[in-house]
Each structure stands twice: as structure tokens, then as C-alpha cells.
Scaffold this motif. Structure first.
Motif, mmCIF file in Angstrom:
data_model
loop_
_atom_site.group_PDB
_atom_site.id
_atom_site.type_symbol
_atom_site.label_atom_id
_atom_site.label_comp_id
_atom_site.label_asym_id
_atom_site.label_seq_id
_atom_site.Cartn_x
_atom_site.Cartn_y
_atom_site.Cartn_z
ATOM 1 N N THR A 145 -104.596 -9.288 -90.395
ATOM 2 C CA THR A 145 -104.513 -8.260 -89.352
ATOM 3 C C THR A 145 -103.718 -8.815 -88.176
ATOM 4 O OG1 THR A 145 -106.631 -9.008 -88.517
ATOM 5 C CG2 THR A 145 -106.668 -6.986 -89.819
ATOM 6 N N ASP A 146 -103.255 -7.914 -87.302
ATOM 7 C CA ASP A 146 -102.524 -8.383 -86.123
ATOM 8 C C ASP A 146 -103.418 -8.303 -84.890
ATOM 9 O OD1 ASP A 146 -102.551 -5.781 -85.191
ATOM 10 O OD2 ASP A 146 -100.432 -5.402 -85.558
ATOM 11 N N ARG A 160 -104.312 -4.003 -86.558
ATOM 12 C CA ARG A 160 -103.649 -3.309 -87.671
ATOM 13 C C ARG A 160 -103.573 -4.232 -88.884
ATOM 14 N NH1 ARG A 160 -98.456 -1.624 -84.121
ATOM 15 N NH2 ARG A 160 -98.670 -3.844 -83.722
ATOM 16 N N LYS A 161 -103.837 -3.655 -90.040
ATOM 17 C CA LYS A 161 -103.733 -4.430 -91.278
ATOM 18 C C LYS A 161 -102.252 -4.713 -91.576
ATOM 19 C CE LYS A 161 -105.190 -4.106 -96.086
ATOM 20 N NZ LYS A 161 -106.008 -3.393 -97.063
ATOM 21 N N ILE A 162 -101.959 -5.916 -92.044
ATOM 22 C CA ILE A 162 -100.585 -6.227 -92.493
ATOM 23 C C ILE A 162 -100.672 -6.540 -93.983
ATOM 24 C CG2 ILE A 162 -98.639 -7.820 -92.277
ATOM 25 C CD1 ILE A 162 -99.491 -8.409 -89.440
ATOM 26 N N ASN A 163 -100.088 -5.683 -94.800
ATOM 27 C CA ASN A 163 -100.137 -5.947 -96.248
ATOM 28 C C ASN A 163 -98.831 -5.600 -96.964
ATOM 29 O OD1 ASN A 163 -100.235 -3.191 -96.100
ATOM 30 N ND2 ASN A 163 -102.034 -2.945 -97.415
ATOM 31 N N TYR A 164 -97.766 -5.396 -96.176
ATOM 32 C CA TYR A 164 -96.530 -4.887 -96.769
ATOM 33 C C TYR A 164 -95.341 -5.674 -96.224
ATOM 34 C CZ TYR A 164 -92.958 -1.212 -97.653
ATOM 35 O OH TYR A 164 -91.843 -0.506 -98.046
ATOM 36 N N TYR A 198 -101.073 4.624 -93.884
ATOM 37 C CA TYR A 198 -99.888 3.822 -93.559
ATOM 38 C C TYR A 198 -98.558 4.552 -93.820
ATOM 39 C CZ TYR A 198 -103.457 0.242 -94.149
ATOM 40 O OH TYR A 198 -104.618 -0.482 -94.097
ATOM 41 N N SER A 204 -100.227 2.629 -86.932
ATOM 42 C CA SER A 204 -100.825 2.178 -88.196
ATOM 43 C C SER A 204 -99.838 1.311 -88.979
ATOM 44 C CB SER A 204 -101.233 3.394 -89.048
ATOM 45 O OG SER A 204 -100.079 4.143 -89.348
ATOM 46 N N CYS A 205 -98.889 0.683 -88.272
ATOM 47 C CA CYS A 205 -97.836 -0.056 -88.980
ATOM 48 C C CYS A 205 -98.404 -1.281 -89.709
ATOM 49 C CB CYS A 205 -96.750 -0.498 -88.003
ATOM 50 S SG CYS A 205 -95.441 -1.385 -88.854
ATOM 51 N N ASN A 206 -98.189 -1.334 -91.001
ATOM 52 C CA ASN A 206 -98.740 -2.414 -91.834
ATOM 53 C C ASN A 206 -97.649 -3.336 -92.370
ATOM 54 O OD1 ASN A 206 -97.513 -0.579 -93.561
ATOM 55 N ND2 ASN A 206 -99.029 -0.834 -95.186
ATOM 56 N N ARG A 207 -96.419 -3.247 -91.813
ATOM 57 C CA ARG A 207 -95.295 -3.922 -92.462
ATOM 58 C C ARG A 207 -94.637 -5.012 -91.614
ATOM 59 N NH1 ARG A 207 -91.956 1.207 -93.757
ATOM 60 N NH2 ARG A 207 -94.033 1.826 -94.348
#
Ligand code: SAM
Ligand code: SF4
Length: 329
Positions: free
Chosen positions: A3-4, A8-12, A227, A255-258
Motif C-alpha cells: 500500500t502507499d 491505496r493498494k499497489i498491485n499493478y 481500480y 483509487s490508483c493501484n499502478r
């Protein structure tokens, strides 16, 4: 889970494997091309694989290969095959202009690439030439046909450009009548590899939607997947769907995950930032995996809140004018 600092989740990860391209889309690069990176400035496939492997262990689940045009880099299929074998990677996708892609589609399917974004701004061969400066429309359409034939999910990306292709919005939507494709209209961004000043945006997502509603008043809003960067719609009774991507208006940052890695190894935690660390340089200095992991975590913990903040944080002399091809669109 990664996460940041804003939760926000970062998975991409979007990985640009080259800055070079066989088209000259006017919104992306000048007609005489860019100041191409030298071979030694590019990340090697080994360095890319090492970085992806670590990021997947840290929580990246999806990787999109982009560029430049991925298929102009030699041995790209060998690299994609190695990536597809990474333990823990759930999804491998790519974005291509389709010029050289058709002969590789069956192999892409075999290694597990389940969806491809195909860039296509017009269905008119003449306008294709005037936008891209290359006579390659038939090859792009051959890729489109082959993707459908192999049962790979296709998303068509069309950048909406004032005075260039707005007449293509409705014909592109008509493709969704009998085909299971998603056609996504993208706001033009200032990443055109040119120093000319970018003067606002005439076709924002609101105007694009108004244009669509003018022809399809009963257009239905679809639920936007988690996302998703696009607002999604469907014409009732049509097989495919429509998306509008507010890439310039930046409505999706919450919701940016990238994250992105550029062809020279620069990590970007926002499309609009100027790069937050260079992974290739660290690898070439012999950094240990543990230390690289710590450095990466640090960058995720100081991520800009949104694209506006990221753009403000850039030095004034480094305003946004690089090409999408050097960023990894
Ligand atoms: N060459 C491949 C292609 O065109 O699909 C991959 C790289 S390209 C930079 C990735 C995406 O960025 C394409 O869909 C392209 O339309 C989009 N793009 C490039 N420049 C853009 C700009 N200035 N504004 C909005 N989208 C842009
Ligand atoms: Fe090449 Fe893609 Fe840029 Fe067009 S958008 S010039 S195809 S990198």
C-alpha cells in the motif's frame, strides 16, 4: 499487500520495454521520432525480469507490457514467456499498436496473455495515415481480427483529438454492436514528446459523453470495476462496451493501484511525476535485493496524492512534455 502512504493498494505494474516505435502518432511523438535511448541506457531483459520478480514477491499481481511499441524490441516473445512463468503473477497483459502483432497472437494466447489493449484511433485508413504518419492500417486490423479469433479480450484505445478523429467516435462504438470488445476513449494528455505548449483540452470526458449520448440517448451506465480508470457504458442490446478515460482530468487518482517502469528503468509512482528512483542504476551498482526492496518501499510511502500534486512537484524546467513512449503509456 503493498500500500502507499494514502492507503491505496499497489498491485499493478506497467513496464515499458522500449521507447522506439514504428508509428508516429501525433499526440505521442514528433514525426522525426524521439532522441532514442541507446542500447546501454535501456534496461536489459535480465534487469526487467529481476525487477518484476522482486515486485511480484512484494505484491504486484498484474503486469502490463507497453512502450514505445513492444513488438519492435528484439526477442520480446522470449521475454514475455519468461515473465509469464513468474510465480505469483496473476495477470500478464500488453498494449500494442498492432502493426507487428498479428503473427504472435496465437503464442500470446498459449503463454496465458488473456487480454490485449489495441490502440486504434480511427476506422478510416486515410485518417489513420494522417494521425500515425505510417500506412499500416491493414496490419492493425489483421491483429484485431486475430485477437478476436484467438479469444483474447480486446480493448480498443482511441485518443480523442479535436479536429482529427472526433467523427470516429460513433463508428468505433458501432464495433461493439456485434463484437465483444470494449472501446475506450481517452482524453488527450500533454505527453507528446514535443516542447510546444499544450493549450488545454477541448474534448474532455464530459464532452465525449455528450457526443455519445447525441447518437445513443439510451446508453446505459455499467458498474465500474475496482481500480478502473474508465467510466463504463453500454448501448442496450450491443455485445461490447464503451469506456471513457479521463486521463487529463485525472478523476481516478483516489483509487490508483499502478506504478510504472520506463525503458531506462525509472520508477514512476504517478504518471505525472518525474521519476522517483532509477532501478536499473541501482541494479548496475550491485544493490542487494533487500536494499532494493527497502528503497522501493520508501518510494511507495512518499507517493503523490494525485496527478495534480505530482505535476506540481516537478521542477518548473521539467514541465510535462515527454512522450508517452518514454513513460510507458
Ligand atoms: N505503442 C503501443 C500502443 O500505441 O498501443 C503502446 C505504447 S502507447 C504510448 C500506449 C497508449 O498511450 C496508447 O493507447 C496511446 O494511444 C496512448 N497515448 C500516447 N500518447 C498519448 C497522449 N498524449 N494522450 C493520451 N494517450 C496517449
Ligand atoms: Fe507509437 Fe504507441 Fe506512441 Fe503511437 S502511441 S507513437 S504507436 S508508442
Amino acid at each position: 499487500m503493498l500500500t502507499d502512504n494514502h492507503g491505496r493498494k499497489i498491485n499493478y505494474l506497467r513496464l515499458a520495454v522500449t521507447d522506439r516505435c514504428n508509428l508516429r502518432c501525433f499526440y505521442c511523438m514528433p514525426e522525426d521520432g524521439l532522441n532514442w535511448l541507446s542500447r546501454s541506457a535501456l534496461m536489459t531483459y535480465e534487469e526487467m525480469l529481476q525487477s518484476c520478480s522482486l515486485l511480484v514477491k512484494m505484491g504486484i499481481e498484474k503486469i502490463r507490457i507497453t512502450g514505445g511499441e513492444p513488438f519492435v524490441r528484439k526477442d520480446i516473445m522470449k521475454f514475455l514467456t519468461s515473465l509469464s512463468e513468474l510465480q505469483g503473477l496473476k495477470e500478464l497483459t500488453l498494449t500494442t499498436n498492432g502493426v507487428l502483432t498479428a503473427p504472435h497472437v496465437a503464442e500470446l494466447k498459449r503463454i496465458g496473455v488473456s487480454s490485449v489493449n489495441l490502440s486504434l484511433d480511427t476506422l478510416d485508413a486515410g485518417r489513420f495515415f494522417s494521425i500515425t504518419k505510417r500506412d499500416e492500417f491493414s496490419n492493425v486490423m489483421a491483429t484485431f481480427d486475430e485477437l478476436l479469433k484467438q479469444g483474447i479480450d480486446v480493448k480498443i484505445n482511441a485518443v480523442v483529438m479535436d479536429g482529427k478523429n472526433t467523427q470516429d467516435i460513433i463508428p468505433l462504438i458501432e464495433l461493439t454492436k456485434k463484437l465483444p470488445v470494449s472501446v475506450r476513449f481517452i482524453e488527450e494528455m500533454p505527453f507528446n514528446g514535443d516542447d510546444h505548449v499544450y493549450t488545454g483540452l477541448k474534448w474532455d470526458y464530459i464532452r465525449i459523453l455528450e457526443e455519445i449520448k447525441g447518437a445513443f440517448a439510451d446508453i446505459k451506465k455499467l458498474d465500474d470495476p475496482l481500480y478502473s480508470t474508465s467510466y463504463n457504458y453500454q448501448v442496450p442490446g450491443y455485445m461490447g462496451s464503451i469506456g471513457i478515460i479521463a486521463a487529463y482530468s485525472r478523476t481516478f487518482c483516489g483509487s490508483c493501484n499502478r506504478i510504472r517502469i520506463t525503458p531506462e528503468g525509472e520508477l514512476k509512482t504517478c504518471l505525472y511525476d518525474n521519476g522517483v528512483m532509477n532501478i536499473k542504476d541501482q541494479l548496475r551498482q550491485g544493490i542487494s535485493e533487500d536494499n532494493l526492496k527497502l528503497m522501493l518501499l520508501n518510494t511507495f510511502n512518499s507517493r503523490a496524492k494525485n496527478g495534480w500534486e505530482a505535476e506540481r512537484q516537478r521542477a518548473k524546467s521539467q514541465g510535462v512534455h515527454e512522450s508517452m513512449a518514454t513513460i510507458g503509456g
